[in-house]
Design a protein around this motif. Structure first.
Motif, PDB file in Angstrom:
ATOM      1  N   VAL A  15       0.845  -1.195   0.084  1.00 39.98           N
ATOM      2  CA  VAL A  15      -0.054   0.032   0.099  1.00 39.98           C
ATOM      3  C   VAL A  15       0.888   1.203   0.014  1.00 39.98           C
ATOM      4  O   VAL A  15       0.481   2.306  -0.406  1.00 39.98           O
ATOM      5  N   VAL A  16       2.079   1.345   0.482  1.00 42.67           N
ATOM      6  CA  VAL A  16       2.768   2.291   0.395  1.00 42.67           C
ATOM      7  C   VAL A  16       3.460   2.589  -0.893  1.00 42.67           C
ATOM      8  O   VAL A  16       3.500   3.957  -1.341  1.00 42.67           O
ATOM      9  N   ALA A  17       3.771   1.581  -1.658  1.00 36.20           N
ATOM     10  CA  ALA A  17       4.082   1.731  -2.920  1.00 36.20           C
ATOM     11  C   ALA A  17       2.745   2.592  -3.820  1.00 36.20           C
ATOM     12  O   ALA A  17       3.157   3.406  -4.618  1.00 36.20           O
ATOM     13  N   VAL A  18       1.624   1.973  -3.484  1.00 32.86           N
ATOM     14  CA  VAL A  18       0.519   2.640  -4.374  1.00 32.86           C
ATOM     15  C   VAL A  18       0.482   4.017  -3.864  1.00 32.86           C
ATOM     16  O   VAL A  18       0.283   4.791  -4.703  1.00 32.86           O
ATOM     17  N   ALA A  19       0.681   4.287  -2.624  1.00 29.39           N
ATOM     18  CA  ALA A  19       0.403   5.774  -2.232  1.00 29.39           C
ATOM     19  C   ALA A  19       1.248   6.693  -3.031  1.00 29.39           C
ATOM     20  O   ALA A  19       0.873   7.750  -3.429  1.00 29.39           O
ATOM     21  N   LYS A  20       2.417   6.216  -3.436  1.00 27.96           N
ATOM     22  CA  LYS A  20       3.493   6.907  -4.118  1.00 27.96           C
ATOM     23  C   LYS A  20       3.086   7.030  -5.570  1.00 27.96           C
ATOM     24  O   LYS A  20       3.069   7.928  -6.171  1.00 27.96           O
ATOM     25  N   GLN A  21       2.495   5.915  -5.999  1.00 20.85           N
ATOM     26  CA  GLN A  21       2.160   5.828  -7.394  1.00 20.85           C
ATOM     27  C   GLN A  21       1.056   6.445  -7.579  1.00 20.85           C
ATOM     28  O   GLN A  21       0.919   7.149  -8.778  1.00 20.85           O
ATOM     29  N   LEU A  22       0.118   6.755  -6.909  1.00 23.27           N
ATOM     30  CA  LEU A  22      -1.039   7.604  -7.031  1.00 23.27           C
ATOM     31  C   LEU A  22      -0.814   9.133  -7.281  1.00 23.27           C
ATOM     32  O   LEU A  22      -1.643   9.785  -7.701  1.00 23.27           O
ATOM     33  N   LEU A  23       0.319   9.631  -6.750  1.00 24.54           N
ATOM     34  CA  LEU A  23       0.639  10.849  -6.856  1.00 24.54           C
ATOM     35  C   LEU A  23       0.969  11.240  -8.555  1.00 24.54           C
ATOM     36  O   LEU A  23       1.505  10.433  -9.098  1.00 24.54           O
ATOM     37  N   GLY A  24       0.299  12.253  -9.002  1.00 20.10           N
ATOM     38  CA  GLY A  24       0.379  12.748 -10.471  1.00 20.10           C
ATOM     39  C   GLY A  24      -0.808  12.045 -11.083  1.00 20.10           C
ATOM     40  O   GLY A  24      -1.086  12.421 -12.453  1.00 20.10           O
ATOM     41  N   LYS A  25      -1.361  11.110 -10.501  1.00 20.14           N
ATOM     42  CA  LYS A  25      -2.780  10.349 -11.218  1.00 20.14           C
ATOM     43  C   LYS A  25      -3.926  11.551 -10.937  1.00 20.14           C
ATOM     44  O   LYS A  25      -3.735  12.351 -10.195  1.00 20.14           O
ATOM     45  N   VAL A  26      -5.019  11.312 -11.705  1.00 18.65           N
ATOM     46  CA  VAL A  26      -5.888  12.214 -11.791  1.00 18.65           C
ATOM     47  C   VAL A  26      -7.263  11.626 -11.367  1.00 18.65           C
ATOM     48  O   VAL A  26      -7.571  10.523 -11.999  1.00 18.65           O
ATOM     49  N   LEU A  27      -7.791  12.230 -10.335  1.00 19.15           N
ATOM     50  CA  LEU A  27      -9.073  11.804  -9.787  1.00 19.15           C
ATOM     51  C   LEU A  27     -10.121  12.488 -10.409  1.00 19.15           C
ATOM     52  O   LEU A  27      -9.909  13.588 -10.674  1.00 19.15           O
ATOM     53  N   VAL A  28     -11.126  11.944 -10.977  1.00 19.18           N
ATOM     54  CA  VAL A  28     -12.292  12.439 -11.764  1.00 19.18           C
ATOM     55  C   VAL A  28     -13.773  11.902 -11.168  1.00 19.18           C
ATOM     56  O   VAL A  28     -13.643  10.781 -10.776  1.00 19.18           O
ATOM     57  N   THR A  29     -14.698  12.913 -10.906  1.00 17.07           N
ATOM     58  CA  THR A  29     -15.853  12.396 -10.679  1.00 17.07           C
ATOM     59  C   THR A  29     -16.748  12.970 -11.668  1.00 17.07           C
ATOM     60  O   THR A  29     -16.612  14.119 -12.239  1.00 17.07           O
ATOM     61  N   ASP A  30     -17.949  11.998 -11.755  1.00 15.50           N
ATOM     62  CA  ASP A  30     -18.933  12.775 -12.771  1.00 15.50           C
ATOM     63  C   ASP A  30     -20.288  12.721 -12.034  1.00 15.50           C
ATOM     64  O   ASP A  30     -20.782  11.376 -11.898  1.00 15.50           O
ATOM     65  N   ILE A  31     -20.557  13.546 -11.348  1.00 17.83           N
ATOM     66  CA  ILE A  31     -21.920  13.658 -10.343  1.00 17.83           C
ATOM     67  C   ILE A  31     -22.940  14.357 -11.305  1.00 17.83           C
ATOM     68  O   ILE A  31     -22.947  15.595 -11.408  1.00 17.83           O
ATOM     69  N   ASN A  32     -23.987  13.637 -11.545  1.00 18.30           N
ATOM     70  CA  ASN A  32     -25.208  14.348 -12.427  1.00 18.30           C
ATOM     71  C   ASN A  32     -24.678  14.981 -13.649  1.00 18.30           C
ATOM     72  O   ASN A  32     -25.232  16.020 -13.829  1.00 18.30           O
ATOM     73  N   GLY A  33     -23.597  14.526 -14.248  1.00 16.47           N
ATOM     74  CA  GLY A  33     -23.259  15.132 -15.526  1.00 16.47           C
ATOM     75  C   GLY A  33     -22.074  16.283 -15.349  1.00 16.47           C
ATOM     76  O   GLY A  33     -21.732  16.690 -16.113  1.00 16.47           O
ATOM     77  N   GLU A  34     -21.869  16.661 -14.086  1.00 16.08           N
ATOM     78  CA  GLU A  34     -21.102  17.774 -13.777  1.00 16.08           C
ATOM     79  C   GLU A  34     -19.461  17.088 -13.488  1.00 16.08           C
ATOM     80  O   GLU A  34     -19.550  16.375 -12.398  1.00 16.08           O
TER      81      GLU A  34
END
Length: 205
Positions: A15-34
């Motif tokens: 999980v520590v490796a994943v925490a580092k790999q997630l830096l620079g990734k992009v979190l996206v939400t689509d809530i009711n089309g927004e």
DNA sequence: CTCGCGATCTGCT
DNA sequence: GCAGATCGCGAGG
């Protein structure tokens, strides 16, 4: 040029490796089309029963049950009765690991985020801190247990942003002074120099 | 900028 | 009962 992270990504057992790999990734939400999106710039790793700072330290409860699911789902919980905190569940079935997302650099849907946060204009506080980014992205208990690799509602993309090891800084995790010696583990990671990093108080012991 | 405090819910002791 | 993976506000420097 942008690729949704696959289910396999979240099954990694470190999980520590994943925490580092997630830096620079992009979190996206689509809530009711927004659509809103932000680059992950700060994370913390929480690792199973033995980690005294992890919510799974005292076993499976209604709140923590989703942490025991195999990686790739959202663990959202209410902190201090007010703030929703968003975590990415990792590891294989029955191993309750998760990465807390603590800060984002806003990329898309700035107007929507500002409206949700009731702010007149963009400042670094828009998505700096786990409660703030959840409000800006409209993440709440409706996302509890939701899969993060379907490309619907909420997901994470690799847009080819390269984060080299020298750009990643680590410190102890924020606000976990109660965790004894585990409070000293350097399991908070952030992108050096990014202005959206949260300013929480570090707990050494 | 820093400090202190209140808001408000969950789950353990 | 109480502490907690927090934030925003107002006061003071």
């Amino acid at each position: 040029m942008s690729q949704i992270l696959s289910a396999d990504f979240f099954l990694q057992q470190d999980v520590v490796a994943v925490a580092k790999q997630l830096l620079g990734k992009v979190l996206v939400t689509d809530i009711n089309g927004e659509i809103t999106a932000g680059m992950i710039v700060e994370t913390e790793a929480y690792s199973g029963h033995l980690d005294k700072a992890c919510h799974a330290r005292s076993g499976k409860t209604k709140r923590t049950s989703v942490m025991y699911h195999e990686g790739g789902v959202a663990y959202v919980y209410l902190c201090y009765g007010i703030h929703h905190l968003f975590n990415v569940v990792t590891n294989i079935n029955h191993f309750p690991d998760a990465v807390l997302v603590r800060a984002l650099e806003p990329l898309e849907g700035l107007d929507v985020m500002l409206r949700r946060r009731v702010k007149p204009k963009l400042t670094h506080t828009l998505t700096s801190g786990p409660g703030s980014l959840s409000k800006a992205m409209a993440i709440d208990l409706n996302q509890y247990g939701r899969k993060l690799f379907t490309g619907k509602n909420i997901w994470i993309e690799d847009r080819g942003i390269e984060v080299t090891a020298d750009k990643i800084k680590s410190t102890p995790r924020i606000g976990v002074a109660y965790a004894g010696t585990d409070a000293m583990l350097p399991w908070r990671f952030y992108m050096d120099g990014n202005k959206y990093i949260s300013k929480g108080k570090i707990s050494y012991i």
